[in-house]
Design an enzyme around this catalytic site. Sequence first.
Site, PDB file in Angstrom:
ATOM      1  CB  THR A   1      18.188  70.515  44.201  1.00  0.00           C
ATOM      2  OG1 THR A   1      17.501  71.708  44.564  1.00  0.00           O
ATOM      3  CG2 THR A   1      17.173  69.403  44.067  1.00  0.00           C
TER       4      THR A   1
ATOM      5  CB  SER B   1       9.050  70.737  40.788  1.00  0.00           C
ATOM      6  OG  SER B   1      10.409  70.337  40.716  1.00  0.00           O
TER       7      SER B   1
ATOM      8  CE1 TYR C   1      16.317  68.951  38.763  1.00  0.00           C
ATOM      9  CE2 TYR C   1      15.362  70.638  40.161  1.00  0.00           C
ATOM     10  CZ  TYR C   1      16.462  69.938  39.709  1.00  0.00           C
ATOM     11  OH  TYR C   1      17.695  70.218  40.217  1.00  0.00           O
ATOM     12  CG  HIS C   2      12.911  70.474  43.239  1.00  0.00           C
ATOM     13  ND1 HIS C   2      12.220  71.399  42.491  1.00  0.00           N
ATOM     14  CD2 HIS C   2      14.051  71.111  43.637  1.00  0.00           C
ATOM     15  CE1 HIS C   2      12.894  72.548  42.440  1.00  0.00           C
ATOM     16  NE2 HIS C   2      14.017  72.398  43.125  1.00  0.00           N
TER      17      HIS C   2
ATOM     18  CE  LYS D   1      18.988  67.275  40.214  1.00  0.00           C
ATOM     19  NZ  LYS D   1      20.326  67.035  39.673  1.00  0.00           N
TER      20      LYS D   1
HETATM   21  N1  USQ Z   1      11.170  83.041  41.498  1.00  0.00           N
HETATM   22  C1  USQ Z   1      10.606  84.300  41.407  1.00  0.00           C
HETATM   23  N2  USQ Z   1      10.741  84.953  40.238  1.00  0.00           N
HETATM   24  C2  USQ Z   1      11.411  84.461  39.160  1.00  0.00           C
HETATM   25  C3  USQ Z   1      11.989  83.190  39.254  1.00  0.00           C
HETATM   26  C4  USQ Z   1      11.849  82.495  40.441  1.00  0.00           C
HETATM   27  O1  USQ Z   1      10.005  84.791  42.366  1.00  0.00           O
HETATM   28  O2  USQ Z   1      11.465  85.139  38.139  1.00  0.00           O
HETATM   29  C5  USQ Z   1      11.078  82.290  42.762  1.00  0.00           C
HETATM   30  C6  USQ Z   1      10.354  80.949  42.627  1.00  0.00           C
HETATM   31  O3  USQ Z   1       8.970  81.081  42.816  1.00  0.00           O
HETATM   32  C7  USQ Z   1      11.041  80.122  43.694  1.00  0.00           C
HETATM   33  C8  USQ Z   1      12.451  80.710  43.787  1.00  0.00           C
HETATM   34  O4  USQ Z   1      12.388  81.970  43.150  1.00  0.00           O
HETATM   35  O5  USQ Z   1      10.427  80.332  44.932  1.00  0.00           O
HETATM   36  C9  USQ Z   1      13.519  79.874  43.135  1.00  0.00           C
HETATM   37  O6  USQ Z   1      13.145  79.632  41.794  1.00  0.00           O
HETATM   38  P1  USQ Z   1      14.251  79.357  40.675  1.00  0.00           P
HETATM   39  O7  USQ Z   1      13.552  79.263  39.361  1.00  0.00           O
HETATM   40  O8  USQ Z   1      15.382  80.307  40.797  1.00  0.00           O
HETATM   41  O9  USQ Z   1      14.860  77.968  41.140  1.00  0.00           O
HETATM   42  P2  USQ Z   1      14.229  76.511  41.245  1.00  0.00           P
HETATM   43  O10 USQ Z   1      13.038  76.325  40.387  1.00  0.00           O
HETATM   44  O11 USQ Z   1      14.085  76.188  42.687  1.00  0.00           O
HETATM   45  O12 USQ Z   1      15.368  75.598  40.621  1.00  0.00           O
HETATM   46  C10 USQ Z   1      16.738  76.028  40.516  1.00  0.00           C
HETATM   47  C11 USQ Z   1      17.421  75.169  39.466  1.00  0.00           C
HETATM   48  C12 USQ Z   1      17.471  73.734  39.960  1.00  0.00           C
HETATM   49  C13 USQ Z   1      18.100  73.665  41.327  1.00  0.00           C
HETATM   50  C14 USQ Z   1      17.384  74.584  42.299  1.00  0.00           C
HETATM   51  C15 USQ Z   1      18.061  74.709  43.643  1.00  0.00           C
HETATM   52  O13 USQ Z   1      16.731  75.245  38.226  1.00  0.00           O
HETATM   53  O14 USQ Z   1      18.198  72.948  39.032  1.00  0.00           O
HETATM   54  O15 USQ Z   1      18.024  72.347  41.790  1.00  0.00           O
HETATM   55  O16 USQ Z   1      17.374  75.918  41.754  1.00  0.00           O
HETATM   56  S1  USQ Z   1      16.901  75.014  44.929  1.00  0.00           S
HETATM   57  O17 USQ Z   1      16.073  76.178  44.579  1.00  0.00           O
HETATM   58  O18 USQ Z   1      17.637  75.208  46.133  1.00  0.00           O
HETATM   59  O19 USQ Z   1      16.029  73.831  44.981  1.00  0.00           O
END
Ligand code: USQ
Length: 394
Positions: free
Chosen positions: A144, A179, A181-182, A185
């Site tokens: 990720t 996190s 989770y991260h 990875k």
């Molecule tokens: N966020 C909001 N509002 C929401 C949902 C999320 O503001 O309703 C924000 C979060 O605070 C965060 C960002 O959006 O800053 C991304 O959150 P997310 O829930 O879309 O994604 P994340 O938790 O980072 O995890 C997801 C996948 C994971 C993958 C990752 C890629 O669940 O499997 O590894 O995206 S990355 O984000 O590039 O690490």
Amino acid sequence: MRVFIAGIDGYLGWPLAIYLRAHGHEVAGADLLLRRQWVAEVGSVSAQPIASREERLRAFHETFGAALDFRVGDLTDYDFVKAFFAEFQPEAVVHLGQMPSAPYSMIDQAHCVWTQQNNVINNLNLLWAIKEVAPQAQLVKIGTMGEYGTPNVDIPEGFFNVEFRGRKDRMPFPRQAGSWYHQSKVHDSHNTHFASKIWGLRATDIMQGVVFGTHIAEMGADPRLRSRLDFDQCFGTAINRFCCQAVIGHPLTLFGLGRQKRGFLPLADSMACLRLAVENPPAPGEFRVFNQFENAYSISELACMVKEVAADIGLDTQIRRYDNPRAEMEEHYYQPDRERLIELGYQPTRDIKSVMKQMMLDLIQHRDRIEAHADALIPDIRWDGGRKRSEVIG
Ligand code: USQ
């Protein structure tokens, strides 16, 4: 090519089985069907109804005229993995079979430990099974972009050149995950790098951004082939959640300032990139890292796009800021590279608004399912280990 998909029942795994088969590959895979259980555990459902494993297999057979070898099995059970590899003799192994949610891993001690145990051990099992049974096969491992965190410098693809006290070296770029989770990875990246070094394995570690979208063209119109689409606080990710919120008239939930930036890509782009990685394997012993996303956006930019697209189809949408349940930077520099997949032929989808529109049109048909589980939209899992429902702050 014979491609084994670990996690073949998931949001990415099922579309990938269809996509690779449609592009002439032989596919097999395993899954313990855990994603279906986790989403139920957090009180939600997939917005798009998904078929059972048996129905999926029937639909696959009818569409492609060939059976799909999709077994229910645990990737942390080494005997199961090794025996399956010995039979199928994979030429590529795409590893999508892990617990993918940051909030789920932050719930408590048990969820943190289980996440790391499951993810780290199952990746080690795939590495060992490749070494022992199919040493020429490439591992394409989904990592990720979140492994890198949000450093105040540009983010290269895995490695960078360092000069320190007059000496130079090419070193892995620091991982600063956000996190448990991260973090899992990050451990996988280190283990995969080490395995390729000592055993001469071929490996591609994909630093993927946040994926969004409800379907790919190769699924056709058969509802049994469609993919899941989650919107709950754990398994729903930013754009998917925003589109679900828009179709039920729920305010879009920006966390904190909403100025956090991430890389995003449509589901179809994710499939195309994984295919490029599979069809262009690295040399034996090479551990390569691809940053995989269409573009980087701030969360509020995306919410504004969703609002604009929703308005086009007659939906009136509000955007609200909620107190952030996560510990993360809400305003930061973000400049990741993304060249290696482009060099292999990746053509990013430029019109992401039309992907959002298609999603909302698909999701409108399932408005009732989302409304019935709207409680799951508001986060209450806190990064400090507590539980408190987020409130509107702006
Ligand atoms: N966020 C909001 N509002 C929401 C949902 C999320 O503001 O309703 C924000 C979060 O605070 C965060 C960002 O959006 O800053 C991304 O959150 P997310 O829930 O879309 O994604 P994340 O938790 O980072 O995890 C997801 C996948 C994971 C993958 C990752 C890629 O669940 O499997 O590894 O995206 S990355 O984000 O590039 O690490």
